[in-house]
Design an enzyme around this catalytic site. Structure first.
Site, PDB file in Angstrom:
ATOM      1  N   GLU A 228      79.413  29.923  38.652  1.00 25.05           N
ATOM      2  CA  GLU A 228      78.710  29.003  39.348  1.00 25.05           C
ATOM      3  C   GLU A 228      79.718  27.868  39.453  1.00 25.05           C
ATOM      4  O   GLU A 228      80.018  27.238  38.360  1.00 25.05           O
ATOM      5  CB  GLU A 228      77.581  28.480  38.327  1.00 25.05           C
ATOM      6  CG  GLU A 228      76.376  29.505  38.282  1.00 25.05           C
ATOM      7  CD  GLU A 228      75.320  29.250  39.675  1.00 25.05           C
ATOM      8  OE1 GLU A 228      75.680  28.567  40.311  1.00 25.05           O
ATOM      9  OE2 GLU A 228      74.529  30.225  39.580  1.00 25.05           O
ATOM     10  N   CYS A 262      77.708  19.524  40.729  1.00 28.02           N
ATOM     11  CA  CYS A 262      78.208  20.240  41.711  1.00 28.02           C
ATOM     12  C   CYS A 262      77.868  20.442  43.052  1.00 28.02           C
ATOM     13  O   CYS A 262      78.766  20.455  43.915  1.00 28.02           O
ATOM     14  CB  CYS A 262      78.220  21.786  41.007  1.00 28.02           C
ATOM     15  SG  CYS A 262      76.319  22.254  40.711  1.00 28.02           S
TER      16      CYS A 262
HETATM   17  P1  NAP Z   1      86.136  23.023  34.136  1.00 27.79           P
HETATM   18  O1  NAP Z   1      87.263  22.255  33.445  1.00 27.79           O
HETATM   19  O2  NAP Z   1      86.430  24.411  34.647  1.00 27.79           O
HETATM   20  O3  NAP Z   1      85.336  23.234  32.640  1.00 27.79           O
HETATM   21  C1  NAP Z   1      84.174  24.132  32.699  1.00 27.79           C
HETATM   22  C2  NAP Z   1      84.394  24.887  31.195  1.00 27.79           C
HETATM   23  O4  NAP Z   1      85.293  25.794  31.528  1.00 27.79           O
HETATM   24  C3  NAP Z   1      84.581  24.054  29.954  1.00 27.79           C
HETATM   25  O5  NAP Z   1      83.919  24.799  28.974  1.00 27.79           O
HETATM   26  C4  NAP Z   1      86.124  24.412  29.728  1.00 27.79           C
HETATM   27  O6  NAP Z   1      86.627  24.255  28.665  1.00 27.79           O
HETATM   28  C5  NAP Z   1      86.073  25.864  30.392  1.00 27.79           C
HETATM   29  N1  NAP Z   1      87.417  26.326  30.784  1.00 27.79           N
HETATM   30  C6  NAP Z   1      88.139  25.581  31.932  1.00 27.79           C
HETATM   31  N2  NAP Z   1      89.373  26.555  32.237  1.00 27.79           N
HETATM   32  C7  NAP Z   1      89.386  27.516  31.158  1.00 27.79           C
HETATM   33  C8  NAP Z   1      90.140  28.556  30.965  1.00 27.79           C
HETATM   34  N3  NAP Z   1      91.096  28.763  31.694  1.00 27.79           N
HETATM   35  N4  NAP Z   1      89.734  29.581  29.916  1.00 27.79           N
HETATM   36  C9  NAP Z   1      88.479  29.215  29.300  1.00 27.79           C
HETATM   37  N5  NAP Z   1      87.733  28.229  29.407  1.00 27.79           N
HETATM   38  C10 NAP Z   1      87.965  27.337  30.260  1.00 27.79           C
HETATM   39  O7  NAP Z   1      85.080  22.258  34.675  1.00 27.79           O
HETATM   40  P2  NAP Z   1      84.956  20.551  34.841  1.00 27.79           P
HETATM   41  O8  NAP Z   1      85.913  20.136  35.975  1.00 27.79           O
HETATM   42  O9  NAP Z   1      84.913  20.099  33.443  1.00 27.79           O
HETATM   43  O10 NAP Z   1      83.319  20.695  35.468  1.00 27.79           O
HETATM   44  C11 NAP Z   1      83.166  20.495  36.431  1.00 27.79           C
HETATM   45  C12 NAP Z   1      83.083  21.537  37.574  1.00 27.79           C
HETATM   46  O11 NAP Z   1      82.095  22.353  37.281  1.00 27.79           O
HETATM   47  C13 NAP Z   1      82.952  20.888  38.923  1.00 27.79           C
HETATM   48  O12 NAP Z   1      83.892  21.825  39.947  1.00 27.79           O
HETATM   49  C14 NAP Z   1      81.603  21.413  39.358  1.00 27.79           C
HETATM   50  O13 NAP Z   1      81.486  21.446  40.735  1.00 27.79           O
HETATM   51  C15 NAP Z   1      81.202  22.541  38.518  1.00 27.79           C
HETATM   52  N6  NAP Z   1      79.889  22.879  38.321  1.00 27.79           N
HETATM   53  C16 NAP Z   1      79.269  24.021  39.160  1.00 27.79           C
HETATM   54  C17 NAP Z   1      77.713  24.067  38.813  1.00 27.79           C
HETATM   55  C18 NAP Z   1      77.204  25.194  39.659  1.00 27.79           C
HETATM   56  O14 NAP Z   1      76.085  25.479  39.262  1.00 27.79           O
HETATM   57  N7  NAP Z   1      77.682  25.876  40.666  1.00 27.79           N
HETATM   58  C19 NAP Z   1      77.271  23.233  37.929  1.00 27.79           C
HETATM   59  C20 NAP Z   1      77.935  22.245  37.130  1.00 27.79           C
HETATM   60  C21 NAP Z   1      79.288  22.115  37.287  1.00 27.79           C
HETATM   61  P3  NAP Z   1      87.310  22.910  28.296  1.00 27.79           P
HETATM   62  O15 NAP Z   1      86.246  21.616  28.198  1.00 27.79           O
HETATM   63  O16 NAP Z   1      87.903  23.253  26.704  1.00 27.79           O
HETATM   64  O17 NAP Z   1      88.389  22.985  28.926  1.00 27.79           O
END
Ligand code: NAP
Length: 460
Positions: A228, A262
């Protein structure tokens, strides 16, 4: 590495948590695996009693859960309360419906009889984002625990207290040790978790870059995954839209959760004949929002989740302007403490501008004028994302025709009521694959087994 709980309203550090050692991580995986062996054999009713109790406990303590989210990631307090209640609704929904969703399905082969049965697959690894620190957890806990799987969960580094509170909620509700485990781990440790043979599936909600790396790792291990990811949803306004109803949805669609959703409306695509009127009213409505402490119910614009998020968003806007976009409002940090950014509107975004393709995760509007409906659909589809979108028109049949032509996982007509427990949520293209919520959400990580009975002569 540590997880930092920092109040984005004033930048003060609330708490820090060290990541666990590899040995502790291994012990958590072992407990989860042991728990799965008994959890999968429990009746639906017994599992439902625990999940429903968790919903009761959430509703009984809405304020404490809500305040923690507001403190850690800046969500306005009323939105946080709504999130907590909605999370309870999701848990209840699966407690009530899981057994029916996963009951045997009779098939109709030409010969003999056959059915499909559904069984849990084991320990799932969930990686979750901070923007809905409880709802995102409820979206996996409700369906997956009810399906008989157990969960180990890595929540985002900036919401460790919300993550711990949710784990405690399940323990308080009577979940056995290992049914739901919060893991405070690094990205490297997350890779080891995916590699571990005890893990049978991986679910991520997060950014495209996290999706690429987690999905690749799951793929290497031939493990089922659901993704997602981000979005850059179009908000299409046709010339026959009811402008008075459209403007409040435009504001809500962009600004709910500080613009950090998102499926938020991110690209406003307006037919030329109504564009001036829309722009004038939209700008006025956005300008009326008042930034302030998200704990104060009167505040209508909170901070971004972290200082880093605010810095990154201003940088993205600067880059958009450097590539030729025009700033119609905002564009800078606010002159106050905390991770606040001015509500910003960009236009004249050419296809070669990075802003044309990127996701703006915060209070930044991308505004486009188009000549007609066909041009609106073409622009909506000129995106690497495919999460959701919306169309505003007084003609519902026309709205449905437009919705069918936009290439996304979800479309909304004349409102942005994005999510309900019973409706599947998810996208296509860079917005990921798989669905959460509804009946589809519980089918993602179960073994669909064919059982066939046929009375044939023995083969010779
Ligand atoms: P993010 O940086 O990808 O973080 C999301 C989760 O992934 C966190 O727990 C983060 O941990 C972890 N993570 C990131 N890179 C990782 C890696 N290489 N290995 C392991 N874990 C990893 O996302 P964000 O920017 O905080 O959140 C917003 C994003 O989520 C936006 O793009 C939004 O559109 C999307 N989103 C999508 C939905 C949906 O249902 N489609 C819903 C909500 C949000 P850390 O915090 O420790 O880095």
């Amino acid at each position: 590495m540590s997880y930092q709980s920092i109040n984005p309203n004033d930048g003060k550090t609330l708490k820090s948590f060290d990541t666990v050692s590899d040995k502790q991580l291994d012990a958590s995986l072992a407990l989860a695996e042991t728990c799965f062996q008994s959890w999968k054999t429990m009746s639906y009713a017994a599992r439902a009693a625990i999940i429903q109790k968790a919903a009761v406990l959430l509703r009984a303590d809405v304020d404490s859960f809500a305040k923690l989210a507001t403190l850690e990631m800046g969500k306005r307090i009323n939105e946080a309360r709504g999130e907590v209640k909605f999370s309870a609704d999701i848990l209840d929904y699966y407690a009530k419906n899981a057994e029916q969703f996963l009951s045997d399905t009779k098939l109709n082969p030409k010969k003999g009889e056959a059915h499909m049965e559904s069984s849990p697959i084991g320990v799932l690894f969930c990686v979750e984002p901070w923007n809905f620190p409880y709802y995102q957890l409820a979206r996996v806990v409700g369906p997956q625990l009810m399906a008989g799987n157990v969960l180990v969960v890595k929540h985002a580094g900036c919401v460790p207290q919300c993550a711990i509170a949710f784990e405690k909620l399940l323990i308080d509700a009577g979940a056995p040790v290992g049914a739901y485990t919060n893991l405070i781990i690094s990205h490297e440790q997350a890779e080891k978790v995916i590699d571990d043979p005890r893990i049978k599936g991986v679910a991520l909600t997060g950014s495209v870059s996290a999706g690429r790396s987690i999905a690749a790792r799951a793929g290497l291990n031939l493990k089922k995954s659901s993704m997602e990811l981000g979005g850059s949803d179009a908000f299409i306004v046709l010339e026959d839209a009811d402008i008075e109803k459209t403007i409040p949805w435009a504001v809500w669609g962009r600004m709910y959760n500080g613009g950090q959703t998102c499926c938020a409306a991110k690209r406003f695509i307006v037919v030329d004949s109504i564009a001036d009127q829309f722009l004038e009213k939209f700008t006025a409505a956005l300008s009326a929002l008042k930034a302030g402490d998200p704990m104060d119910e009167k505040t209508t614009q909170g901070p971004l989740s972290t200082e880093a998020a605010a810095v990154q968003l201003v940088k993205q806007v600067d880059e958009a302007v450097a590539h030729g976009a025009t700033l119609l409002m905002g564009g800078k940090r606010m002159d106050r403490p905390g991770a606040f950014m001015e509500i910003t509107m960009l236009t004249d975004i050419a296809p070669d501008n990075p802003a044309f393709r990127d996701e703006f995760f915060g209070p930044v509007v991308s505004f486009y004028r188009v000549k007609d409906e066909a041009a609106a659909i073409a622009l909506a589809n000129d995106s690497d994302f495919g999460l959701g979108g919306s169309v505003f028109t007084k003609d519902i049949a026309r709205g449905k025709r437009v919705a069918s032509q936009v290439n996304t996982g979800m479309m909304f007509i004349n409102s942005l009521d994005w999510t309900d427990a019973e409706l599947p949520f998810g996208g296509i293209k860079n917005s990921g694959y798989g669905r959460e919520l509804g009946n589809m959400g519980i089918q993602e990580f179960v073994n669909k087994k064919l059982v066939r009975t046929i009375d044939l002569a023995a083969p010779v």
